[in-house]
Motif scaffolding. Structure first.
Motif, mmCIF file in Angstrom:
data_model
loop_
_atom_site.group_PDB
_atom_site.id
_atom_site.type_symbol
_atom_site.label_atom_id
_atom_site.label_comp_id
_atom_site.label_asym_id
_atom_site.label_seq_id
_atom_site.Cartn_x
_atom_site.Cartn_y
_atom_site.Cartn_z
ATOM 1 N N ALA A 38 -6.041 1.261 18.051
ATOM 2 C CA ALA A 38 -6.405 2.477 17.408
ATOM 3 C C ALA A 38 -6.225 2.034 15.506
ATOM 4 C CB ALA A 38 -5.681 3.531 17.609
ATOM 5 N N ASN A 39 -5.200 1.622 15.390
ATOM 6 C CA ASN A 39 -4.802 0.991 13.890
ATOM 7 C C ASN A 39 -5.914 0.180 13.553
ATOM 8 O OD1 ASN A 39 -2.688 2.617 13.816
ATOM 9 N ND2 ASN A 39 -1.009 0.880 14.080
ATOM 10 N N ASP A 40 -6.374 -0.893 14.284
ATOM 11 C CA ASP A 40 -7.318 -2.117 13.766
ATOM 12 C C ASP A 40 -8.441 -1.400 13.803
ATOM 13 O OD1 ASP A 40 -7.542 -4.713 13.100
ATOM 14 O OD2 ASP A 40 -8.791 -4.855 14.668
ATOM 15 N N ALA A 41 -8.740 -0.308 14.607
ATOM 16 C CA ALA A 41 -10.300 0.348 14.427
ATOM 17 C C ALA A 41 -10.250 0.950 12.842
ATOM 18 C CB ALA A 41 -10.372 1.209 15.549
ATOM 19 N N VAL A 42 -9.234 1.599 12.321
ATOM 20 C CA VAL A 42 -9.361 2.480 11.268
ATOM 21 C C VAL A 42 -9.170 1.196 10.275
ATOM 22 C CG1 VAL A 42 -7.878 3.941 9.934
ATOM 23 C CG2 VAL A 42 -8.549 4.310 12.346
ATOM 24 N N PHE A 43 -8.169 0.592 10.261
ATOM 25 C CA PHE A 43 -7.694 -0.638 9.120
ATOM 26 C C PHE A 43 -9.035 -1.368 8.729
ATOM 27 C CE2 PHE A 43 -3.020 -0.756 10.433
ATOM 28 C CZ PHE A 43 -2.878 0.643 10.115
ATOM 29 N N SER A 44 -9.822 -1.786 9.720
ATOM 30 C CA SER A 44 -11.055 -2.821 9.761
ATOM 31 C C SER A 44 -12.033 -1.927 8.860
ATOM 32 C CB SER A 44 -11.580 -3.134 11.099
ATOM 33 O OG SER A 44 -12.316 -1.819 11.722
ATOM 34 N N ARG A 45 -12.125 -0.603 8.794
ATOM 35 C CA ARG A 45 -13.100 0.247 8.186
ATOM 36 C C ARG A 45 -12.550 0.478 6.651
ATOM 37 N NH1 ARG A 45 -17.268 -1.019 11.040
ATOM 38 N NH2 ARG A 45 -15.711 -2.624 11.632
ATOM 39 N N PHE A 46 -11.421 0.608 6.581
ATOM 40 C CA PHE A 46 -10.855 1.091 5.252
ATOM 41 C C PHE A 46 -10.091 0.284 4.184
ATOM 42 C CE2 PHE A 46 -11.523 4.999 7.367
ATOM 43 C CZ PHE A 46 -11.687 6.022 6.555
ATOM 44 N N ILE A 47 -9.930 -0.918 4.625
ATOM 45 C CA ILE A 47 -9.360 -2.265 3.799
ATOM 46 C C ILE A 47 -10.183 -3.200 3.911
ATOM 47 C CG2 ILE A 47 -7.304 -3.700 3.782
ATOM 48 C CD1 ILE A 47 -5.884 -1.787 5.715
ATOM 49 N N ASP A 48 -10.489 -3.312 2.399
ATOM 50 C CA ASP A 48 -11.448 -4.518 2.064
ATOM 51 C C ASP A 48 -10.538 -5.868 1.586
ATOM 52 O OD1 ASP A 48 -13.953 -3.487 2.612
ATOM 53 O OD2 ASP A 48 -13.778 -2.250 0.796
ATOM 54 N N CYS A 49 -11.181 -7.010 1.501
ATOM 55 C CA CYS A 49 -10.440 -8.109 1.110
ATOM 56 C C CYS A 49 -9.598 -7.670 -0.195
ATOM 57 C CB CYS A 49 -11.498 -9.240 0.912
ATOM 58 S SG CYS A 49 -10.664 -10.649 0.752
ATOM 59 N N ASN A 50 -8.616 -8.138 -0.290
ATOM 60 C CA ASN A 50 -7.748 -7.931 -1.623
ATOM 61 C C ASN A 50 -7.279 -6.597 -1.928
ATOM 62 O OD1 ASN A 50 -7.687 -10.709 -1.739
ATOM 63 N ND2 ASN A 50 -9.665 -10.741 -3.085
ATOM 64 N N ASP A 51 -7.681 -5.451 -1.214
ATOM 65 C CA ASP A 51 -7.241 -4.297 -1.359
ATOM 66 C C ASP A 51 -5.630 -4.075 -1.333
ATOM 67 O OD1 ASP A 51 -9.530 -3.028 -1.730
ATOM 68 O OD2 ASP A 51 -9.754 -2.216 0.203
ATOM 69 N N ILE A 52 -5.228 -3.456 -1.898
ATOM 70 C CA ILE A 52 -3.609 -3.256 -2.132
ATOM 71 C C ILE A 52 -3.324 -2.010 -0.993
ATOM 72 C CG2 ILE A 52 -1.589 -2.889 -3.488
ATOM 73 C CD1 ILE A 52 -3.043 -3.756 -5.886
ATOM 74 N N VAL A 53 -2.357 -2.471 -0.057
ATOM 75 C CA VAL A 53 -2.018 -1.554 0.778
ATOM 76 C C VAL A 53 -0.686 -1.258 0.972
ATOM 77 C CG1 VAL A 53 -2.217 -1.020 3.368
ATOM 78 C CG2 VAL A 53 -3.985 -2.189 2.249
ATOM 79 N N ILE A 54 0.159 0.108 0.774
ATOM 80 C CA ILE A 54 1.472 0.334 0.773
ATOM 81 C C ILE A 54 1.890 0.821 2.366
ATOM 82 C CG2 ILE A 54 1.001 2.460 -0.007
ATOM 83 C CD1 ILE A 54 3.733 2.133 -1.671
ATOM 84 N N VAL A 55 2.830 0.130 2.582
ATOM 85 C CA VAL A 55 3.472 0.419 4.096
ATOM 86 C C VAL A 55 4.777 0.286 4.295
ATOM 87 C CG1 VAL A 55 1.461 -1.080 4.920
ATOM 88 C CG2 VAL A 55 3.807 -2.202 4.676
ATOM 89 N N ASN A 56 5.463 0.961 5.174
ATOM 90 C CA ASN A 56 6.805 0.874 5.628
ATOM 91 C C ASN A 56 7.228 -0.457 5.903
ATOM 92 O OD1 ASN A 56 8.273 3.548 5.438
ATOM 93 N ND2 ASN A 56 6.561 3.965 6.624
ATOM 94 N N SER A 57 8.150 -1.107 5.158
ATOM 95 C CA SER A 57 8.775 -2.504 5.153
ATOM 96 C C SER A 57 9.221 -2.745 6.698
ATOM 97 C CB SER A 57 9.877 -2.852 4.438
ATOM 98 O OG SER A 57 11.145 -2.095 4.950
ATOM 99 N N THR A 58 9.378 -3.872 7.169
ATOM 100 C CA THR A 58 9.735 -4.320 8.312
ATOM 101 C C THR A 58 11.086 -3.703 8.873
ATOM 102 O OG1 THR A 58 8.338 -6.353 8.417
ATOM 103 C CG2 THR A 58 10.018 -6.244 10.165
ATOM 104 N N SER A 59 12.152 -4.017 7.733
ATOM 105 C CA SER A 59 13.454 -3.646 8.136
ATOM 106 C C SER A 59 13.563 -1.814 7.815
ATOM 107 C CB SER A 59 14.660 -4.325 7.438
ATOM 108 O OG SER A 59 14.085 -4.577 5.974
ATOM 109 N N GLY A 60 12.552 -1.678 7.060
ATOM 110 C CA GLY A 60 12.515 -0.115 6.746
ATOM 111 C C GLY A 60 11.619 0.631 8.113
ATOM 112 N N GLY A 61 11.541 -0.272 8.940
ATOM 113 C CA GLY A 61 10.947 0.507 10.398
ATOM 114 C C GLY A 61 9.472 0.343 10.581
ATOM 115 N N GLY A 62 9.035 -0.323 9.709
ATOM 116 C CA GLY A 62 7.314 -0.617 9.792
ATOM 117 C C GLY A 62 6.941 -1.231 11.037
#
Ligand code: DSN
Length: 436
Positions: free
Chosen positions: A96-120
């Motif tokens: 489900a994530n990939d279905a959405v990310f593939s449509r909304f994130i283009d090459c070199n776009d900046i994406v903000i997420v929760n870090s791995t140790s922050g639980g991402g």
């Protein structure tokens, strides 16, 4: 003949798994148990079939019956999740994530997420789905305790950096992310706000957590088998315009899957109706149990995280076990004693501690579904204390304890039991099933 022996070996292993896991206390935060009724419907003829596309608009013949099931479940889940659009075809939360990310994130776009140790979640990071589309991934600034996004610092960051996509939600998930506070900023700056509710779909639908879509998230993705107690699949929900939704529709099919595993979809339908009937009381008990377990562990000397925030607002709690051997050792010892959970990085852990992090993550949703309440959480805390702190073998006690919790509650199985309780000739679940 050699193959027959191999087949028999596989069958014995499956049988052993079925028996063993019924004897354990499962505290893995990303799992749950389906009712017998939902589970038994898997393995129907639908497990052989294909149905690409949407109900009534398939690329195959022979789909009339799944069309009806899929259309019904979409309609009922739209009202349960309070959304205009839903896609039930992703076969997991990550898909489900990939279905959405593939449509909304283009090459070199900046994406903000929760870090791995922050639980991402791994799919939000460079080795997961987001990393397939861009390498410009930055982390949300966190508050000092490590369990909350720092809203002020995030707004400062968004003023300076042209972020295109914001992904909230995570796997170590004690407190919800601040959608209401950040959605207006995202709207002003043209940032797509995607909420990964994989862990907490059942708590949102059960109305014990705020609804991210109502608070302004543009899209909500989730898996259907963590706090939502269905089969292992994914969903995408949104209230966006029809033209924006058309992009996601193509992301789900054909971009991220072709057939969508119809037998588990049928089971999801059964579980969803159970959730519609019982979800709110189940979700309330999940929260009570998580806090009760946190308090009981704390009382016995465990360092439970986030005490200053009442430990948790979800199904999860986190415990710092760095002074008890670390997350790897503690989770292994518990496993050998029939208590199953996972080691976990805690927010202040460096990434190189990933194979022996400071923490363990505990989820109470599955044991809640087996009918456990606050009293049972105290018993579990005591078993964990005697095992980890006193070095005792408690594996057989766990088996004896778990024998009393075999029926899946908040389900039609349990409703039926209640209905026939005390009726002549019905004493066990098998009697009920035979007479049903
Ligand atoms: N990695 C899983 C979890 O346990 O949170 C979700 O995919």
């Amino acid at each position: 003949m050699q193959y027959i022996r191999n087949v028999e070996r596989i069958e014995r292993l499956v049988d052993k798994q079925n028996r063993w896991r019924n004897e354990t206390i499962n505290l893995i935060a990303s799992e749950n148990a389906m009712s017998k009724r939902a589970r038994e419907i898997m393995g129907s003829d639908f497990c052989h079939r294909y149905a690409e596309g949407h109900p009534g608009e398939r690329y195959y013949q022979g789909t009339e019956l799944i069309d009806e099931i899929e259309a019904r479940i979409k309609q009922h889940l739209k009202s349960l999740f309070n959304c205009k659009h839903i896609d039930v075809r992703p076969i997991s939360g990550t898909i489900a994530n990939d279905a959405v990310f593939s449509r909304f994130i283009d090459c070199n776009d900046i994406v903000i997420v929760n870090s791995t140790s922050g639980g991402g979640h791994i799919s939000h990071h460079k080795h997961g789905s987001v990393g397939k589309y861009t390498s410009n991934i930055i982390n949300f600034p966190l508050t000092e305790d490590g369990y909350h996004i720092d809203v002020k610092e995030t707004i400062n960051l968004l003023d300076k950096i042209p972020v295109k996509v914001m992904i909230m939600g995570k796997s170590l998930y004690l407190f919800p992310d601040p959608v209401k506070e950040l959605a207006p900023v995202c709207n002003e700056l043209g940032i797509a706000l995607i909420y990964d509710a994989a862990h907490v779909l059942g708590l949102i639908a059960g109305k014990v957590l705020r609804d991210p879509l109502k608070d302004g998230a543009h899209i909500l993705n989730a898996s259907t088998h963590k706090t939502f107690f269905g089969s292992q699949r994914g969903v995408i929900c949104s209230n966006m315009s029809n033209s924006d939704w058309a992009k996601i529709d193509k992301g789900a099919f054909p971009a991220s899957s072709s057939n969508h595993h119809l037998d588990t979809l049928v089971a999801l339908a059964i579980s969803s109706y159970e959730f519609i009937v019982h979800g709110e009381s189940y979700a309330r008990q999940v929260i009570k149990n998580a806090r009760a377990l946190a308090k009981s562990l704390e009382k016995r000397g465990f360092k439970v995280e986030a005490k200053e925030f009442n430990y948790t607002e979800t199904h999860q709690i986190a415990v710092d076990v760095s002074e008890l051997g670390g997350g790897d050792e503690v989770s292994r010892v518990l496993n050998d004693n029939n208590i199953i959970l996972n080691m976990n990085l805690l927010p202040h852990d460096p990434l190189d501690k990933v194979t022996n992090p400071s923490g363990i993550r505990i989820g109470v949703q599955e044991m809640t579904r087996f009918g456990m309440k606050e009293k049972e959480m105290d018993i579990i805390a005591d078993l964990m204390k005697r095992c980890i702190m006193d070095g005792k073998y408690i594996g057989n006690e766990v088996i004896d304890f778990r024998k009393k919790y075999q029926i899946v509650h908040y389900s039609f199985d349990h409703d039926y039991l209640e209905l026939v309780n005390g009726k002549e000739g019905i004493k066990t679940l098998s009697d009920i099933i035979e007479k049903a």
